[in-house]
Motif scaffolding. Structure first.
Motif, PDB file in Angstrom:
ATOM      1  N   PRO A   1       2.183  10.385  -3.474  1.00 10.21           N
ATOM      2  CA  PRO A   1       3.047   9.408  -2.784  1.00 10.21           C
ATOM      3  C   PRO A   1       4.283   9.155  -3.517  1.00 10.21           C
ATOM      4  O   PRO A   1       5.325   8.447  -2.829  1.00 10.21           O
ATOM      5  N   GLY A   2       4.287   9.293  -4.846  1.00  8.91           N
ATOM      6  CA  GLY A   2       5.521   8.842  -5.676  1.00  8.91           C
ATOM      7  C   GLY A   2       6.711   9.888  -5.610  1.00  8.91           C
ATOM      8  O   GLY A   2       7.590   9.402  -6.047  1.00  8.91           O
TER       9      GLY A   2
ATOM     10  N   GLN B   1      -0.328   9.609   8.478  1.00  2.00           N
ATOM     11  CA  GLN B   1       0.808   9.393   9.796  1.00  2.00           C
ATOM     12  C   GLN B   1       1.846   8.786   9.054  1.00  2.00           C
ATOM     13  O   GLN B   1       1.823   8.083   8.124  1.00  2.00           O
ATOM     14  N   LEU B   2       3.209   8.820   9.945  1.00  5.27           N
ATOM     15  CA  LEU B   2       4.410   8.026   9.406  1.00  5.27           C
ATOM     16  C   LEU B   2       4.125   6.774   9.344  1.00  5.27           C
ATOM     17  O   LEU B   2       5.072   6.014   8.752  1.00  5.27           O
TER      18      LEU B   2
ATOM     19  N   LEU C   1       2.837   5.584   3.035  1.00  2.00           N
ATOM     20  CA  LEU C   1       4.316   6.459   3.363  1.00  2.00           C
ATOM     21  C   LEU C   1       5.487   5.317   3.220  1.00  2.00           C
ATOM     22  O   LEU C   1       6.685   5.729   3.424  1.00  2.00           O
ATOM     23  N   HIS C   2       5.130   4.031   3.113  1.00  2.00           N
ATOM     24  CA  HIS C   2       6.096   3.024   3.233  1.00  2.00           C
ATOM     25  C   HIS C   2       7.228   3.312   2.246  1.00  2.00           C
ATOM     26  O   HIS C   2       8.562   2.881   2.428  1.00  2.00           O
ATOM     27  N   PRO C   3       6.783   3.513   0.937  1.00  2.00           N
ATOM     28  CA  PRO C   3       7.902   4.099  -0.006  1.00  2.00           C
ATOM     29  C   PRO C   3       9.166   5.118   0.379  1.00  2.00           C
ATOM     30  O   PRO C   3      10.228   4.940   0.093  1.00  2.00           O
TER      31      PRO C   3
ATOM     32  N   ARG D   1      10.996  -2.793  10.592  1.00  2.00           N
ATOM     33  CA  ARG D   1      10.767  -2.916   9.139  1.00  2.00           C
ATOM     34  C   ARG D   1      11.887  -2.061   8.414  1.00  2.00           C
ATOM     35  O   ARG D   1      12.602  -2.506   7.362  1.00  2.00           O
ATOM     36  N   HIS D   2      12.338  -0.855   9.073  1.00  2.00           N
ATOM     37  CA  HIS D   2      13.201  -0.170   8.502  1.00  2.00           C
ATOM     38  C   HIS D   2      14.191   0.579   9.295  1.00  2.00           C
ATOM     39  O   HIS D   2      14.245   1.344   9.875  1.00  2.00           O
TER      40      HIS D   2
END
Length: 182
Positions: free
Chosen positions: A19-20, A48-49, A54-56, A111-112
């Motif tokens: 994840p990082g 999933q997206l 996967l927010h980072p 949000r993005h």
């Protein structure tokens, strides 16, 4: 990839081992002069997206206002598309559809808003399902789909006019460049 005047910069794949790692890889790819953006699958490491894990990644793409090409993975090892090349014949268009709809349904564009998301193959089955999606959903889906880019690589020229309507292409010709529709 080559254009009339030489190599055309294309997206680079950002691996999703941990994840990082992807935000660091997006940063690295952003520094490559020939990279136009990143390619990510419709899912990464089983997420999933719209998964919070996967927010980072989405936050980094947002911060950079980056281009992200969401490409199907052709998952031969999952249930119904296994065997007979169904992962690519039927599974990939379904993945393209999910890659377009899932972020919109999860509120990712709100949000993005920065990333320029590109959905391949005129949105998979979206050109065929446009009336159904509009009829069976709230306004956020058609509006969210208008904020997405679609490449025009398709074995079906009949899909392009529908993809053009869905994407809102042609409303402001100065903003639209082939081979992408938006």
């Amino acid at each position: 990839m080559r254009g009339a005047s030489g190599p055309v910069p294309g997206p680079r794949r950002a691996p999703a081992a941990t994840p990082g790692q992807p935000p660091a890889e997006i940063a690295r790819v952003a520094g490559v002069a020939t990279a136009a953006g990143s390619t990510i699958g419709r899912s990464a490491a089983g997420h999933q997206l719209d998964d919070p894990v996967l927010h980072p990644v989405l936050a980094e793409l947002d911060r950079r206002r980056a281009v992200a090409f969401l490409h199907p993975a052709g998952q031969e090892d999952t249930g119904w598309p296994a065997g007979h090349n169904l992962a690519w014949l039927a599974g990939a268009p379904s993945e393209d559809t999910a890659a377009a709809l899932r972020p919109v349904l999860a509120g990712v564009p709100a949000r993005h808003p920065g990333p320029r998301l590109i959905i391949p193959h005129p949105g998979g089955t979206i050109p065929l399902l446009a009336a159904r999606v509009t009829r069976k959903s709230a306004r956020e889906i058609p509006e969210g789909l208008r904020g997405t880019y679609y490449d025009t690589v398709s074995g079906s020229p009949e899909a392009l006019p529908s993809a053009r309507r869905i994407s809102g292409a042609g409303q402001d010709p100065a903003r639209h460049r082939l081979p992408l529709l938006r």
